[in-house]
Design an enzyme around this catalytic site. Structure first.
Site, PDB file in Angstrom:
ATOM      1  N   VAL A  31      34.155  49.314  23.660  1.00 19.97           N
ATOM      2  CA  VAL A  31      34.168  50.567  23.742  1.00 19.97           C
ATOM      3  C   VAL A  31      33.738  51.197  22.368  1.00 19.97           C
ATOM      4  O   VAL A  31      32.905  52.261  22.239  1.00 19.97           O
ATOM      5  CB  VAL A  31      35.647  51.203  23.833  1.00 19.97           C
ATOM      6  CG1 VAL A  31      35.564  52.857  23.907  1.00 19.97           C
ATOM      7  CG2 VAL A  31      35.981  50.718  25.497  1.00 19.97           C
ATOM      8  N   GLU A 124      35.760  49.368  40.777  1.00 18.88           N
ATOM      9  CA  GLU A 124      35.459  47.963  40.689  1.00 18.88           C
ATOM     10  C   GLU A 124      36.624  47.126  41.393  1.00 18.88           C
ATOM     11  O   GLU A 124      36.425  46.282  42.308  1.00 18.88           O
ATOM     12  CB  GLU A 124      35.351  47.574  39.538  1.00 18.88           C
ATOM     13  CG  GLU A 124      34.908  46.031  39.370  1.00 18.88           C
ATOM     14  CD  GLU A 124      33.611  45.610  39.843  1.00 18.88           C
ATOM     15  OE1 GLU A 124      32.534  45.955  39.589  1.00 18.88           O
ATOM     16  OE2 GLU A 124      33.701  45.122  41.162  1.00 18.88           O
ATOM     17  N   LYS A 200      37.578  46.976  52.748  1.00 17.08           N
ATOM     18  CA  LYS A 200      36.590  46.612  51.695  1.00 17.08           C
ATOM     19  C   LYS A 200      35.557  46.388  52.279  1.00 17.08           C
ATOM     20  O   LYS A 200      34.341  46.654  51.484  1.00 17.08           O
ATOM     21  CB  LYS A 200      37.110  45.068  51.290  1.00 17.08           C
ATOM     22  CG  LYS A 200      38.443  45.192  50.457  1.00 17.08           C
ATOM     23  CD  LYS A 200      39.229  43.919  50.045  1.00 17.08           C
ATOM     24  CE  LYS A 200      40.534  44.061  49.228  1.00 17.08           C
ATOM     25  NZ  LYS A 200      41.245  42.809  48.978  1.00 17.08           N
TER      26      LYS A 200
HETATM   27  N1  HSE Z   1      46.190  42.060  49.376  1.00 18.32           N
HETATM   28  C1  HSE Z   1      45.006  42.010  48.727  1.00 18.32           C
HETATM   29  C2  HSE Z   1      44.437  40.591  49.195  1.00 18.32           C
HETATM   30  C3  HSE Z   1      44.940  42.311  47.209  1.00 18.32           C
HETATM   31  O1  HSE Z   1      45.477  39.713  49.341  1.00 18.32           O
HETATM   32  O2  HSE Z   1      43.254  40.397  48.841  1.00 18.32           O
HETATM   33  C4  HSE Z   1      43.663  42.387  46.681  1.00 18.32           C
HETATM   34  O3  HSE Z   1      42.945  43.749  47.286  1.00 18.32           O
END
Ligand code: HSE
Length: 403
Positions: A31, A124, A200
């Site tokens: 930083v 991220e 995701k």
């Molecule tokens: N519960 C999620 C996993 C945690 O097992 O991938 C990480 O996002």
């Protein structure tokens, strides 16, 4: 000195405090100034904890403190994280999150608010735990048209499937282990039913496209129906079973899905075991690439949050634009996608020859299962496979096959 706050002092929030404390030399170097945690927001008290005296219970203490420039949101869930994040961004404070539910629900809106207030909403840690896949897509691969992203993006289910395969362990026992290790979500359904992976891949697809891929439109199947029998067939065929989250760019939209797949030994995701995640990315110029690392767990996920906090601290008062608009991206119907399937059939209800006549492909038998056979089908559409399964008696299960 840059002063920061952590919202939610659970597994990941605790990890953020630990990374910032233990690696303060690295953080300060990156930083160009030191970063200190001034507040930790939680409903609970933490007597004896190094953060004990920093615990506050009212978000407004943080929002109204002009010294706070950077916030880690590690609360998880939609509310109150959504309200708190919005308030923080509207006050010009950057928010760095590990909360994929919130990102999948409100990502484009929160990024727009950040832009309007010259701060950042960084995400991220919402995908791939410690793997810097978001930065890779947003920065390193910005010159590419991304054609395909296929990943193992849920650590808990990968851990469960690996233990079931390698140790013949029972599903429920392994789930308990994953929860004890801090990998699983508070509600294990989110992991094992594929909902976490669905969010995701919706996030990754939105970053591929620049438009919003709604996770509610993504076909999602979890691992709850996978049993020891499926791994017997896997062994016989020299394959494994993985929960894949995939997104493929087509001419008129994206094919996006989450489901368990049989994978052959030559598939790049075949050797990804335990809590590890990997994301395979195909770009039109780059061709194939793959990113691998710990996909869940306290410190790897916290490390990704802190990477974002560094980025936020280095860019105070400046928004780093992310291409993810509110405009809706087309998610194509899964029925029209084509692949091979593995179908298990009860031979008391259908003869192997009848099954072969219906599906084409090859017969697979395992000694331990005398009442059934498996068919590795020829390539067909999802719609076709479903129709054949409905027409034929004795179908015990279907798993997709990725070449
Ligand atoms: N519960 C999620 C996993 C945690 O097992 O991938 C990480 O996002």
């Amino acid at each position: 000195m840059i002063r920061a706050a952590i919202l939610g002092y659970g597994n990941i929030g605790g990890g953020v405090a630990e990374v910032i404390t233990k690696n303060q030399d690295q953080v300060a170097k990156a930083v160009g100034d030191s970063v200190e945690i001034k507040y930790v927001l939680d409903l609970r008290e933490f007597p004896g904890d190094p953060m004990e005296k920093k615990v506050v219970h009212d978000i407004d203490t943080i929002i109204n403190d002009p010294e706070i420039k950077v916030i880690a949101e590690t609360m998880g869930g939609d509310e109150p994280a959504y309200t708190f994040t919005k308030k923080a961004l509207e006050a010009g404070k950057s928010v760095c999150t590990s909360n994929k539910e919130l990102v999948a629900n409100h990502g484009p809106e929160l990024m727009r608010i950040a832009k309007e207030h010259d701060c950042n909403y960084f995400i991220e840690a919402s995908v791939g735990g410690g793997i810097p896949i978001i930065r890779t897509l947003n920065e390193a691969l910005k010159q590419e048209h991304i054609l395909n992203v296929t990943g193992i993006v849920n650590g808990t289910t990968n851990y469960i499937l690996t233990k079931m395969e390698k140790e013949g362990a029972a599903y429920a026992d392994v789930l308990k282990q994953a929860q004890d290790l801090g990998y699983a979500e508070r509600n294990p359904e989110a992991d094992v039913e594929g909902y976490d992976a669905c969010r995701k891949i919706a996030i990754l697809s939105s970053l591929m496209s620049g438009k919003n891929v709604d996770f509610k439109e993504v076909y999602t199947e979890g691992i709850t129906k996978i049993g020891a029998e499926d791994f017997l067939y896997a062994k016989k065929m020299g394959k494994t079973i993985k929960l894949l989250a995939m997104s493929k760019k087509e001419e008129n939209g994206y094919n996006v899905m989450v489901a368990p797949f049989y994978l052959g030994e030559n598939h790049p995701l075949y050797p990804v075991n335990d809590v590890f995640n990997a994301v395979f990315v195909k770009g039109d110029m780059l061709d194939d690439s793959m990113y691998y690392g710990r996909g869940a767990g306290k410190l790897p996920t916290a490390s990704a949050v802190v990477a974002d906090m560094i980025q936020a601290a280095k860019n105070l008062g400046r928004n780093l634009p992310v291409e993810w608009s509110d405009e809706k991206e087309t998610v194509l119907p899964v029925e029209n996608t084509s692949r091979a399937f593995f179908v298990r059939l009860d031979i008391n209800q259908v003869t192997p020859q009848q099954a072969l006549d219906a599906f084409g492909g090859t017969l697979v038998e395992v000694e331990e299962l005398s009442d059934e056979v498996g068919i590795l089908t020829k390539v067909m559409t999802e719609k076709d496979c479903k129709a054949k399964c409905e027409a034929l008696k004795g179908v015990k299960g279907v798993i997709r096959v990725e070449a």
